[in-house]
Design a protein around this motif. Structure first.
Motif, PDB file in Angstrom:
ATOM      1  N   LEU A 229      -6.425  15.199  -5.585  1.00  0.00           N
ATOM      2  CA  LEU A 229      -6.207  13.791  -5.920  1.00  0.00           C
ATOM      3  C   LEU A 229      -5.030  13.212  -5.146  1.00  0.00           C
ATOM      4  O   LEU A 229      -5.054  12.044  -4.738  1.00  0.00           O
ATOM      5  CB  LEU A 229      -5.976  13.650  -7.428  1.00  0.00           C
ATOM      6  CG  LEU A 229      -7.185  13.951  -8.326  1.00  0.00           C
ATOM      7  CD1 LEU A 229      -6.794  13.839  -9.790  1.00  0.00           C
ATOM      8  CD2 LEU A 229      -8.340  13.012  -8.013  1.00  0.00           C
ATOM      9  N   ILE A 230      -3.983  14.003  -4.947  1.00  0.00           N
ATOM     10  CA  ILE A 230      -2.830  13.529  -4.174  1.00  0.00           C
ATOM     11  C   ILE A 230      -3.210  13.304  -2.716  1.00  0.00           C
ATOM     12  O   ILE A 230      -2.825  12.307  -2.098  1.00  0.00           O
ATOM     13  CB  ILE A 230      -1.668  14.542  -4.300  1.00  0.00           C
ATOM     14  CG1 ILE A 230      -1.164  14.594  -5.742  1.00  0.00           C
ATOM     15  CG2 ILE A 230      -0.535  14.172  -3.354  1.00  0.00           C
ATOM     16  CD1 ILE A 230      -0.091  15.630  -5.982  1.00  0.00           C
ATOM     17  N   MET A 231      -3.998  14.213  -2.157  1.00  0.00           N
ATOM     18  CA  MET A 231      -4.427  14.047  -0.771  1.00  0.00           C
ATOM     19  C   MET A 231      -5.345  12.836  -0.612  1.00  0.00           C
ATOM     20  O   MET A 231      -5.245  12.077   0.356  1.00  0.00           O
ATOM     21  CB  MET A 231      -5.151  15.311  -0.303  1.00  0.00           C
ATOM     22  CG  MET A 231      -4.253  16.526  -0.219  1.00  0.00           C
ATOM     23  SD  MET A 231      -5.152  17.953   0.412  1.00  0.00           S
ATOM     24  CE  MET A 231      -5.626  17.343   2.013  1.00  0.00           C
ATOM     25  N   ILE A 232      -6.239  12.647  -1.578  1.00  0.00           N
ATOM     26  CA  ILE A 232      -7.150  11.502  -1.519  1.00  0.00           C
ATOM     27  C   ILE A 232      -6.367  10.201  -1.654  1.00  0.00           C
ATOM     28  O   ILE A 232      -6.699   9.190  -0.997  1.00  0.00           O
ATOM     29  CB  ILE A 232      -8.223  11.634  -2.612  1.00  0.00           C
ATOM     30  CG1 ILE A 232      -9.197  12.754  -2.245  1.00  0.00           C
ATOM     31  CG2 ILE A 232      -8.978  10.327  -2.810  1.00  0.00           C
ATOM     32  CD1 ILE A 232     -10.248  13.034  -3.302  1.00  0.00           C
ATOM     33  N   ALA A 233      -5.330  10.192  -2.465  1.00  0.00           N
ATOM     34  CA  ALA A 233      -4.503   8.985  -2.589  1.00  0.00           C
ATOM     35  C   ALA A 233      -3.863   8.623  -1.254  1.00  0.00           C
ATOM     36  O   ALA A 233      -3.760   7.440  -0.898  1.00  0.00           O
ATOM     37  CB  ALA A 233      -3.434   9.208  -3.652  1.00  0.00           C
ATOM     38  N   GLY A 234      -3.435   9.645  -0.492  1.00  0.00           N
ATOM     39  CA  GLY A 234      -2.896   9.363   0.835  1.00  0.00           C
ATOM     40  C   GLY A 234      -3.923   8.721   1.750  1.00  0.00           C
ATOM     41  O   GLY A 234      -3.601   7.803   2.520  1.00  0.00           O
ATOM     42  N   ASP A 235      -5.182   9.183   1.663  1.00  0.00           N
ATOM     43  CA  ASP A 235      -6.249   8.570   2.467  1.00  0.00           C
ATOM     44  C   ASP A 235      -6.514   7.134   2.040  1.00  0.00           C
ATOM     45  O   ASP A 235      -6.747   6.253   2.877  1.00  0.00           O
ATOM     46  CB  ASP A 235      -7.531   9.394   2.355  1.00  0.00           C
ATOM     47  CG  ASP A 235      -7.372  10.793   2.924  1.00  0.00           C
ATOM     48  OD1 ASP A 235      -6.370  11.043   3.626  1.00  0.00           O
ATOM     49  OD2 ASP A 235      -8.251  11.644   2.663  1.00  0.00           O
ATOM     50  N   VAL A 236      -6.478   6.877   0.734  1.00  0.00           N
ATOM     51  CA  VAL A 236      -6.721   5.517   0.232  1.00  0.00           C
ATOM     52  C   VAL A 236      -5.655   4.564   0.740  1.00  0.00           C
ATOM     53  O   VAL A 236      -5.958   3.466   1.255  1.00  0.00           O
ATOM     54  CB  VAL A 236      -6.778   5.524  -1.309  1.00  0.00           C
ATOM     55  CG1 VAL A 236      -6.783   4.093  -1.847  1.00  0.00           C
ATOM     56  CG2 VAL A 236      -8.000   6.258  -1.800  1.00  0.00           C
ATOM     57  N   PHE A 237      -4.390   4.949   0.632  1.00  0.00           N
ATOM     58  CA  PHE A 237      -3.310   4.056   1.060  1.00  0.00           C
ATOM     59  C   PHE A 237      -3.325   3.862   2.574  1.00  0.00           C
ATOM     60  O   PHE A 237      -2.979   2.789   3.067  1.00  0.00           O
ATOM     61  CB  PHE A 237      -1.957   4.610   0.604  1.00  0.00           C
ATOM     62  CG  PHE A 237      -1.688   4.391  -0.854  1.00  0.00           C
ATOM     63  CD1 PHE A 237      -1.541   3.113  -1.359  1.00  0.00           C
ATOM     64  CD2 PHE A 237      -1.588   5.459  -1.731  1.00  0.00           C
ATOM     65  CE1 PHE A 237      -1.297   2.890  -2.705  1.00  0.00           C
ATOM     66  CE2 PHE A 237      -1.347   5.256  -3.072  1.00  0.00           C
ATOM     67  CZ  PHE A 237      -1.199   3.970  -3.566  1.00  0.00           C
ATOM     68  N   TRP A 238      -3.759   4.882   3.329  1.00  0.00           N
ATOM     69  CA  TRP A 238      -3.858   4.714   4.778  1.00  0.00           C
ATOM     70  C   TRP A 238      -4.914   3.671   5.118  1.00  0.00           C
ATOM     71  O   TRP A 238      -4.707   2.820   5.987  1.00  0.00           O
ATOM     72  CB  TRP A 238      -4.204   6.052   5.433  1.00  0.00           C
ATOM     73  CG  TRP A 238      -4.249   5.973   6.928  1.00  0.00           C
ATOM     74  CD1 TRP A 238      -3.217   6.131   7.799  1.00  0.00           C
ATOM     75  CD2 TRP A 238      -5.416   5.679   7.719  1.00  0.00           C
ATOM     76  NE1 TRP A 238      -3.663   5.970   9.089  1.00  0.00           N
ATOM     77  CE2 TRP A 238      -5.010   5.690   9.077  1.00  0.00           C
ATOM     78  CE3 TRP A 238      -6.742   5.424   7.427  1.00  0.00           C
ATOM     79  CZ2 TRP A 238      -5.883   5.449  10.126  1.00  0.00           C
ATOM     80  CZ3 TRP A 238      -7.632   5.177   8.464  1.00  0.00           C
ATOM     81  CH2 TRP A 238      -7.201   5.184   9.802  1.00  0.00           C
ATOM     82  N   VAL A 239      -6.063   3.729   4.449  1.00  0.00           N
ATOM     83  CA  VAL A 239      -7.125   2.755   4.699  1.00  0.00           C
ATOM     84  C   VAL A 239      -6.675   1.354   4.298  1.00  0.00           C
ATOM     85  O   VAL A 239      -6.931   0.366   5.013  1.00  0.00           O
ATOM     86  CB  VAL A 239      -8.410   3.166   3.957  1.00  0.00           C
ATOM     87  CG1 VAL A 239      -9.475   2.079   4.084  1.00  0.00           C
ATOM     88  CG2 VAL A 239      -8.948   4.482   4.495  1.00  0.00           C
ATOM     89  N   LEU A 240      -5.999   1.232   3.173  1.00  0.00           N
ATOM     90  CA  LEU A 240      -5.543  -0.090   2.728  1.00  0.00           C
ATOM     91  C   LEU A 240      -4.545  -0.691   3.713  1.00  0.00           C
ATOM     92  O   LEU A 240      -4.599  -1.894   4.009  1.00  0.00           O
ATOM     93  CB  LEU A 240      -4.914   0.020   1.335  1.00  0.00           C
ATOM     94  CG  LEU A 240      -5.867   0.372   0.184  1.00  0.00           C
ATOM     95  CD1 LEU A 240      -5.101   0.547  -1.115  1.00  0.00           C
ATOM     96  CD2 LEU A 240      -6.947  -0.690   0.025  1.00  0.00           C
ATOM     97  N   LYS A 241      -3.637   0.115   4.230  1.00  0.00           N
ATOM     98  CA  LYS A 241      -2.668  -0.398   5.215  1.00  0.00           C
ATOM     99  C   LYS A 241      -3.375  -0.821   6.499  1.00  0.00           C
ATOM    100  O   LYS A 241      -3.015  -1.843   7.113  1.00  0.00           O
ATOM    101  CB  LYS A 241      -1.610   0.668   5.503  1.00  0.00           C
ATOM    102  CG  LYS A 241      -0.653   0.923   4.349  1.00  0.00           C
ATOM    103  CD  LYS A 241       0.395   1.946   4.732  1.00  0.00           C
ATOM    104  CE  LYS A 241       1.340   2.221   3.562  1.00  0.00           C
ATOM    105  NZ  LYS A 241       2.117   1.012   3.186  1.00  0.00           N
TER     106      LYS A 241
END
Length: 389
Positions: A229-241
Motif C-alpha cells: 500500500l505504501i508503494m502504491i501510494a507513491g505511484d498514485v502521488f507520482w501520477v497526480l503530480k
C-alpha cells in the motif's frame, strides 16, 4: 505392368471370400481405406506391405479386443494443437532490468504480434512509458478483453512464441522476456488507450493507469499488505503530480475505481495531502465528496426502511473494470515488481494512516450521519437597556 480392364474391375469389387472367421471391420475412415487398399493389392497380385497386409495390421488387432456392444471412445482434440500451453522444461527468463532501448524492442515485438487484437500495455510498463523512473522492470503485462485472451495466445503462436502459464515467451536480443497476459471481464472499450511514447505499442493512458493503480490499492488492502500500500501510494502521488504538470483534462468517467467510495475514503484517510494533490491534478474533489455523502445518506434511509420491514431502494454499488481484472493463472490487478536504480525495492516514506479508519455512515468532515443531531441552543436576543414604561 499391363492389366486387363475387366480383371481390374473384378479386383476392385473385392468380393467377399468364404472364411472360417469373419475379419473385424476397421472403425475409422483411414483404417478402412488402408484395409481396402491392402485387399485390392492382394487381388491384383501386387506386393502387399507388411504394415497394411490383411490379418497382420496392428490397428485391426487392437479392435478385436473391443466388445461388440461397446462403442469406441471418441478421440480427444488437444488444445495444444492450435497453440502450445506449456513448455517441457523451465523457461530461463531474463532477470536483468530493461532500459529504454530494450523496452522499445519488446514493445515493438508485442505490437507486431497483437496489432490485430485489442490490447494495451498496463501496470509498471505503462508507468515507465509515461516517464516513471522510480522502479525498473524485467517483464511487462498486457491487458485485453476476456473474449480476446485466447486470440492473444493464438497470434503469439503464429510468431513461434511459446506460452508458459499466463505468460508469452518473447525472444529478444538479450534473451527470453516475459509478457504476462491479463484480461478484464467488461468495459475494455471504455478504457483510454494511447500510443506509446517511444514505440509503436498501445499503452493505457495516464488516467486509466491511475484507475488501474487504485484497483491495486483495494486488492492489497484486502490482503492487508501495508508495504504494498505504501508503494502504491507513491505511484498514485507520482501520477497526480504529472497530471498537474501537464494540465490534463480529466474525465471522471475514466476513474470509476479511483473516485469510488471504497478507494477514495480509505486513501484520503491515510494521506492528509491526498485531496490537495487530487485537486491540483484537475480532479473534482468536491463532486466526489458530494457523491459519497449522498450515498451515505441513501444507505441510512435504506437501513431505516429495512428496520421497519420495508424493502430498501438503494442500488448496488457498481465496480470499475479493473476490480474484475485477472490473469490467466491467477487474479492479479497491479503487480509490484522491479528495482530502483540504486538497489533493493523500496518506497518513499509516507505519512502513517490515522488510528480511526473510515466507516460507512461517516462523511469526510468527521460527523456521523446516522447519529441524531444535538439540539440547538436558542440565540440570545439583545434588548436595549432603557427605563421606560
Amino acid at each position: 505392368m499391363s492389366l486387363n480392364p475387366i480383371q481390374f474391375l473384378k479386383a476392385c469389387c473385392c468380393l467377399p471370400q468364404r472364411r472360417s472367421k469373419p475379419s473385424p471391420r476397421p472403425s475409422s475412415p483411414i483404417r478402412r481405406s488402408e484395409h481396402y487398399n491392402s485387399r485390392l493389392r492382394a487381388n491384383l497380385g501386387w506386393e502387399v506391405p507388411e504394415r497394411s497386409a490383411p490379418g497382420h495390421s496392428s490397428h485391426l488387432e487392437t479392435h478385436t479386443t473391443t466388445a461388440p456392444d461397446q462403442s469406441s471412445p471418441r478421440p480427444r482434440i488437444r488444445s495444444e494443437g492450435r497453440f502450445p500451453i506449456k513448455i517441457s522444461s523451465e523457461v530461463q527468463w531474463v532477470k536483468t532490468s530493461m532500459d529504454r532501448e530494450r523496452l522499445k524492442e519488446l514493445y515493438n515485438l508485442v505490437h507486431a504480434t497483437l496489432e490485430h487484437v485489442p490490447y494495451a500495455i498496463c501496470g509498471l510498463g505503462a508507468l515507465i512509458d509515461h516517464g516513471f523512473t522510480g522502479r525498473k522492470t524485467n517483464r511487462i503485462s498486457i491487458l485485453c478483453p476476456q473474449t480476446s485472451k485466447n486470440a492473444v495466445k493464438s497470434w503469439a503462436a503464429t510468431r513461434g512464441y511459446k506460452i508458459y502459464g499466463d505468460s508469452i515467451c518473447v525472444p529478444t536480443k538479450d534473451g527470453i522476456r516475459r509478457v504476462r497476459i491479463k484480461y478484464i471481464e467488461f468495459g475494455f472499450e471504455q478504457l483510454q488507450c494511447v500510443k506509446s511514447d517511444f514505440s509503436n505499442a498501445t499503452v493505457l493512458s495516464l488516467t486509466s493507469t491511475l484507475d488501474n493503480i487504485a484497483a491495486g490499492h483495494l486488492d492489497n488492502l484486502r490482503r492487508r499488505d501495508e508495504r504494498a500500500l505504501i508503494m502504491i501510494a507513491g505511484d498514485v502521488f507520482w501520477v497526480l503530480k504529472l497530471m498537474a504538470q501537464r494540465h490534463e483534462n480529466i474525465d471522471s468517467r475514466l476513474l470509476p475505481t479511483f473516485l469510488g467510495e471504497e478507494f477514495f475514503a480509505d486513501f484520503t484517510a491515510r494521506h492528509s495531502n491526498a485531496r490537495r494533490e487530487m485537486a491540483l491534478a484537475g480532479i473534482d474533489v468536491g463532486a466526489a465528496l458530494a457523491k459519497h455523502r449522498t450515498a451515505a445518506a441513501l444507505r441510512e434511509h435504506d437501513q431505516l426502511l429495512r428496520d421497519h420491514g420495508l424493502k430498501g431502494d438503494v442500488a448496488d454499488t457498481q465496480v470499475g473494470q479493473f476490480e474484475n481484472m485477472k490473469s490467466i493463472g491467477n487474479k492479479s490487478v497491479y503487480t509490484l515488481h522491479g528495482r530502483e536504480a540504486g538497489g533493493e525495492l523500496t518506497a518513499p516514506p509516507m505519512p502513517q494512516p490515522p488510528e480511526q479508519s473510515y466507516a460507512r455512515g461517516i462523511n469526510f468532515s468527521g460527523r456521523n450521519l446516522t447519529a441524531s443531531k444535538p439540539p440547538r441552543k436558542p440565540k440570545s436576543i439583545e434588548r436595549p437597556v432603557a427605563d421606560w414604561v
